[in-house]
Motif scaffolding. Structure first.
Motif, mmCIF file in Angstrom:
data_model
loop_
_atom_site.group_PDB
_atom_site.id
_atom_site.type_symbol
_atom_site.label_atom_id
_atom_site.label_comp_id
_atom_site.label_asym_id
_atom_site.label_seq_id
_atom_site.Cartn_x
_atom_site.Cartn_y
_atom_site.Cartn_z
ATOM 1 N N VAL A 265 0.987 -60.223 1.969
ATOM 2 C CA VAL A 265 -0.663 -59.851 2.073
ATOM 3 C C VAL A 265 -0.902 -60.471 3.366
ATOM 4 N N SER A 266 0.136 -60.709 4.164
ATOM 5 C CA SER A 266 -0.585 -60.684 5.398
ATOM 6 C C SER A 266 -1.570 -59.922 6.630
ATOM 7 N N PRO A 267 -2.488 -60.334 6.847
ATOM 8 C CA PRO A 267 -2.653 -58.697 8.010
ATOM 9 C C PRO A 267 -2.036 -58.593 9.059
ATOM 10 N N ILE A 268 -1.670 -57.814 9.197
ATOM 11 C CA ILE A 268 -0.994 -57.040 10.441
ATOM 12 C C ILE A 268 -0.741 -55.960 11.370
ATOM 13 N N PRO A 269 -1.422 -56.761 12.901
ATOM 14 C CA PRO A 269 -1.794 -56.154 13.749
ATOM 15 C C PRO A 269 -2.060 -54.956 13.926
ATOM 16 N N ALA A 270 -2.887 -53.577 13.932
ATOM 17 C CA ALA A 270 -2.812 -52.411 13.929
ATOM 18 C C ALA A 270 -4.225 -52.009 15.118
ATOM 19 N N SER A 271 -3.586 -52.446 16.716
ATOM 20 C CA SER A 271 -5.136 -52.732 17.293
ATOM 21 C C SER A 271 -4.548 -51.076 18.424
ATOM 22 N N SER A 272 -5.622 -50.150 18.510
ATOM 23 C CA SER A 272 -4.850 -49.812 20.201
ATOM 24 C C SER A 272 -6.301 -49.368 21.015
ATOM 25 N N GLY A 273 -6.318 -49.224 22.268
ATOM 26 C CA GLY A 273 -7.236 -49.060 22.819
ATOM 27 C C GLY A 273 -8.692 -49.877 22.506
ATOM 28 N N LYS A 274 -9.915 -49.060 22.115
ATOM 29 C CA LYS A 274 -11.354 -49.747 22.016
ATOM 30 C C LYS A 274 -11.243 -50.130 20.484
ATOM 31 N N THR A 275 -9.990 -49.474 19.369
ATOM 32 C CA THR A 275 -9.377 -50.115 17.893
ATOM 33 C C THR A 275 -8.801 -51.111 18.005
ATOM 34 N N THR A 276 -9.821 -51.458 16.751
ATOM 35 C CA THR A 276 -9.517 -53.009 16.099
ATOM 36 C C THR A 276 -9.686 -53.121 14.782
ATOM 37 N N ARG A 277 -8.345 -53.588 14.415
ATOM 38 C CA ARG A 277 -8.025 -53.032 12.527
ATOM 39 C C ARG A 277 -6.213 -54.100 12.762
ATOM 40 N N HIS A 278 -6.778 -54.211 11.137
ATOM 41 C CA HIS A 278 -5.848 -55.046 11.041
ATOM 42 C C HIS A 278 -4.887 -54.005 9.910
ATOM 43 N N ARG A 279 -3.871 -53.981 9.844
ATOM 44 C CA ARG A 279 -3.411 -53.179 8.445
ATOM 45 C C ARG A 279 -2.671 -53.621 7.387
ATOM 46 N N LEU A 280 -2.392 -52.680 6.080
ATOM 47 C CA LEU A 280 -1.341 -53.807 4.662
ATOM 48 C C LEU A 280 -0.341 -54.563 5.779
ATOM 49 N N ASN A 281 0.484 -55.814 5.411
ATOM 50 C CA ASN A 281 1.411 -55.620 5.143
ATOM 51 C C ASN A 281 2.925 -55.059 4.040
ATOM 52 N N ARG A 282 3.720 -54.461 4.744
ATOM 53 C CA ARG A 282 4.572 -53.381 3.889
ATOM 54 C C ARG A 282 6.285 -54.359 3.615
ATOM 55 N N GLY A 283 5.919 -56.010 3.780
ATOM 56 C CA GLY A 283 7.023 -56.501 3.773
ATOM 57 C C GLY A 283 6.514 -57.732 2.375
ATOM 58 N N GLY A 284 7.496 -58.826 2.741
ATOM 59 C CA GLY A 284 7.740 -59.268 1.600
ATOM 60 C C GLY A 284 8.262 -59.374 0.164
ATOM 61 N N ASP A 285 7.851 -60.090 -0.834
ATOM 62 C CA ASP A 285 8.514 -60.211 -1.918
ATOM 63 C C ASP A 285 7.350 -59.029 -2.793
ATOM 64 N N ARG A 286 7.838 -57.630 -3.079
ATOM 65 C CA ARG A 286 7.053 -56.820 -3.335
ATOM 66 C C ARG A 286 6.672 -56.761 -5.084
ATOM 67 N N HIS A 287 7.288 -57.502 -5.667
ATOM 68 C CA HIS A 287 6.374 -58.350 -7.205
ATOM 69 C C HIS A 287 5.423 -59.245 -7.379
ATOM 70 N N ALA A 288 5.870 -60.317 -6.147
ATOM 71 C CA ALA A 288 4.296 -60.981 -6.221
ATOM 72 C C ALA A 288 3.072 -60.246 -5.727
#
Length: 400
Positions: A265-288
């Motif tokens: 659930v840690s934020p993953i940077p997904a910024s590009s150009g003029k867009t600044t955002r974070h996306r879902l983290n698809r790693g880690g313990d999926r049961h948690a």
């Protein structure tokens, strides 16, 4: 003659029947490697082999949660620092080749080069017992779901009289009725009813098994971490999964940010150009991650504070998914504190005797506070934690 002042690091490539151990010095030079059986005697021989080359700083072990679990316990029993090593990626394996000695030396060099590798779970306490119960429960739930799907599928193609008789029933009534079906003179109808009866009885048996596991899980989770079990929106299964993710030694978690990354659930940077955002983290313990997701959805359904938080994030221009990601990150921060700190749980065992001593019914108390009687009951039985309401409820009982 062995140089006892030499500092060395070990690495182990683990398998079901054998472990391959290797030793390197602090310069990364290969000293020796050998294979050992996965038995108590084999663990002792492996440890003796590693320490015979000098002062053993640490041992990198692959698969501490599976094939290497027994060895990790034996190493800790001898007060040897164990580091969890992730196997080399496929690209490196294509370059260097693949064999047990190669993998063992790679584990040793990884433990040497990265002293801050993850500390593996202890896996020998109450949390390990919870993990085993969760494995059994997950399997039972999956089998029960499969049985229910098969029942619905068979009813679609069943003979018309059978389909007409059972198609309008609710799931609970359907399972109960099918478990009591009798034989038929028609061969096809009889076979269909036998199959449906067998699946229905299997569904009932698995339901009882799940209920029994849930009861045991609730007792273990409450005994292991009362504060987590009493937290709003967290049930025995979700609490048990979060405890399993942290392990019997939650102090191994370096920070709440590390725990959030572990849960995905840690934020993953997904910024590009003029867009600044974070996306879902698809790693880690999926049961948690799923456990945190259930907590978030539960709180969003009834907790005003959580609803206000989500509304604020939406007002800041975030999508529903992004707001939910932020909420799960905030919940992970709260869970980390409960896992790594001793949090006092307010007592509730005096509420019901206090109410009964004053001759007040649950319905009367619920009417006074404008809530459902079930809320009063769950508060008194410790099934739901609401510290503010509990304090107000107790003061009202004392002054009534």
């Amino acid at each position: 003659m062995t140089n006892v002042t030499l500092e060395v690091v070990g690495g182990v490539d683990t398998h079901a029947d054998t472990h391959h151990a290797a030793v390197v010095d602090t310069a990364g030079r290969q000293l020796a490697d050998r294979q050992f059986p996965t038995t108590e005697a084999g663990y002792v021989a492996l440890i003796g082999f590693l320490v015979s080359f000098g002062t053993l700083l640490r041992v990198g072990v692959e698969g501490t949660g599976s094939y290497g679990a027994g060895l990790a316990r034996a190493l800790r029993a001898h007060h040897i620092h164990v580091a969890e090593v992730i196997r080399p990626n496929r690209q490196l394996r294509r370059i260097r080749g693949k064999s047990d000695p190669i993998d063992a030396y790679a584990a040793a060099r990884a433990a040497l080069a990265e002293p801050d590798l993850p500390v593996p779970k202890v896996a020998d306490g109450q949390v390990e017992a919870i993990r085993q119960l969760l494995v059994a429960r997950r399997s039972a739930v999956k089998a029960r779901t499969a049985a229910q799907v098969q029942i619905k599928t068979l009813l679609v193609t069943a003979p018309t009289p059978v389909r007409a008789k059972y198609r309008t029933l609710t799931d609970t009534a359907l399972i109960s009725a099918l478990s009591r079906t009798r034989s038929s003179e028609d061969t096809t109808t009889d076979a269909t009813l036998r199959a449906l009866r067998s699946l229905a009885r299997r569904h009932q048996y698995l339901t009882g098994e799940i209920a029994d596991l849930d009861q045991t899980l609730e007792q273990l989770v409450t005994a292991t971490n009362p504060a987590l079990a009493a937290t709003k929106g967290i049930g025995p299964v979700t609490a048990g999964q979060l405890l399993v993710t942290a392990g019997d030694n939650p102090e191994r978690l370096r920070s709440e940010a590390a725990f959030a990354a572990l849960c995905g659930v840690s934020p993953i940077p997904a910024s590009s150009g003029k867009t600044t955002r974070h996306r879902l983290n698809r790693g880690g313990d999926r049961h948690a991650n799923a456990a945190l997701h259930h907590i978030a959805l539960s709180r969003m359904s009834y907790e005003p504070r959580t609803r206000d938080y989500v509304a604020k994030k939406r007002g800041d221009g975030k999508t529903t998914k992004e707001a939910l990601r932020c909420l799960k990150r905030a919940i992970a921060r709260e869970i980390f504190t409960l896992l790594t700190s001793n949090v006092d749980v307010p007592r509730i065992d005096d509420l019901r005797p206090l109410r009964q001593a004053r001759g007040i019914s649950i319905e009367t108390a619920a009417h006074h506070f404008g809530v459902w009687p079930m809320k009063i009951s769950t508060i008194e039985r410790g099934k739901r934690r609401d510290d503010d309401f509990t304090h107000t409820y107790r003061q009202w009982l004392l002054t009534t």
